[in-house]
Design an enzyme around this catalytic site. Sequence first.
Site, PDB file in Angstrom:
ATOM      1  CG  LEU A 117      -1.944  -1.061   1.425  1.00 14.57           C
ATOM      2  CD1 LEU A 117      -1.324  -2.369   1.884  1.00 14.57           C
ATOM      3  CD2 LEU A 117      -2.962  -0.604   2.468  1.00 14.57           C
ATOM      4  N   GLY A 205       1.380   4.111   4.618  1.00 11.35           N
ATOM      5  CA  GLY A 205       2.237   3.229   3.832  1.00 11.35           C
ATOM      6  C   GLY A 205       2.500   1.919   4.550  1.00 11.35           C
ATOM      7  CB  SER A 206       1.200  -0.517   5.704  1.00 12.32           C
ATOM      8  OG  SER A 206      -0.035  -0.092   5.148  1.00 12.32           O
ATOM      9  NE  ARG A 207       4.871  -7.816   2.378  1.00 13.26           N
ATOM     10  CZ  ARG A 207       6.067  -8.391   2.318  1.00 13.26           C
ATOM     11  NH1 ARG A 207       7.149  -7.644   2.211  1.00 13.26           N
ATOM     12  NH2 ARG A 207       6.183  -9.693   2.370  1.00 13.26           N
TER      13      ARG A 207
END
EC number: 4.1.1.65
Length: 237
Positions: A117, A205-207
């Site tokens: 993301l 911001g990430s996953r």
Amino acid sequence: MARRPRPAGSEPDSGIPHIVELVRSTIPPIHPAGLPFIAGGLGLAGLGVRNRWVRGTGLALAGACAGFFRHPPRVPPNRADVVVAAADGQVCLVDRAVPPPELGLPAEPLPRISIFLSVFDVHVQRVPVAGEATAVIHRSGQFLSADRAEASVANERNSVQIRTRTGHDVIVVQIAGLIARRIVCHAKVGDQLSIGDTYGLIRFGSRVDTYLPEGSKILVQQGQRAVGAETVLAELP
């Protein structure tokens, strides 16, 4: 000019209520976690009402936070035994990996689909499959860039194990990133989760990794864009 289709025999609304409804249907709602950030931006704009630069900065900050914390409605597929994307973003990995060890599962690799993301994506997480939450475990860790392969092992994360009505286990893992420093998860052990429902959020911001049972048929590929709650990642065996 194109118009929104209406049921036969219904008359279009008019006036202010109609305008309000049009605005509501166009602008997605905001996740509650974003309200303090938006309020902070508006507060800054209020303090700088006599200074256009301060006022502009505050309004820009509030607008950026409203965009980041947007929470658009989604319609999951009505097909049985499918796994949908738990987040919006780009499919960055389609591989096999051992699930997080804190879940206490056998150390055997399972099919895994990872979605990265960016700061421009919707950052709420959706339940990938209907079932019971049998485990919800948070683990502290590092804050490496979420698009790195080792992020799934080293970074702070929150894992939710979901058992479907047919007895399959699907694991969804929220992973913090270089900028993301806060994982929110509302799911609790014993909760009955519905596919597509919002269950959490990662800030900035990430996953998100999804581990599938053996024999699942993967329907996406690396580099593909995914839409949370709507893109079908796989069919269960």
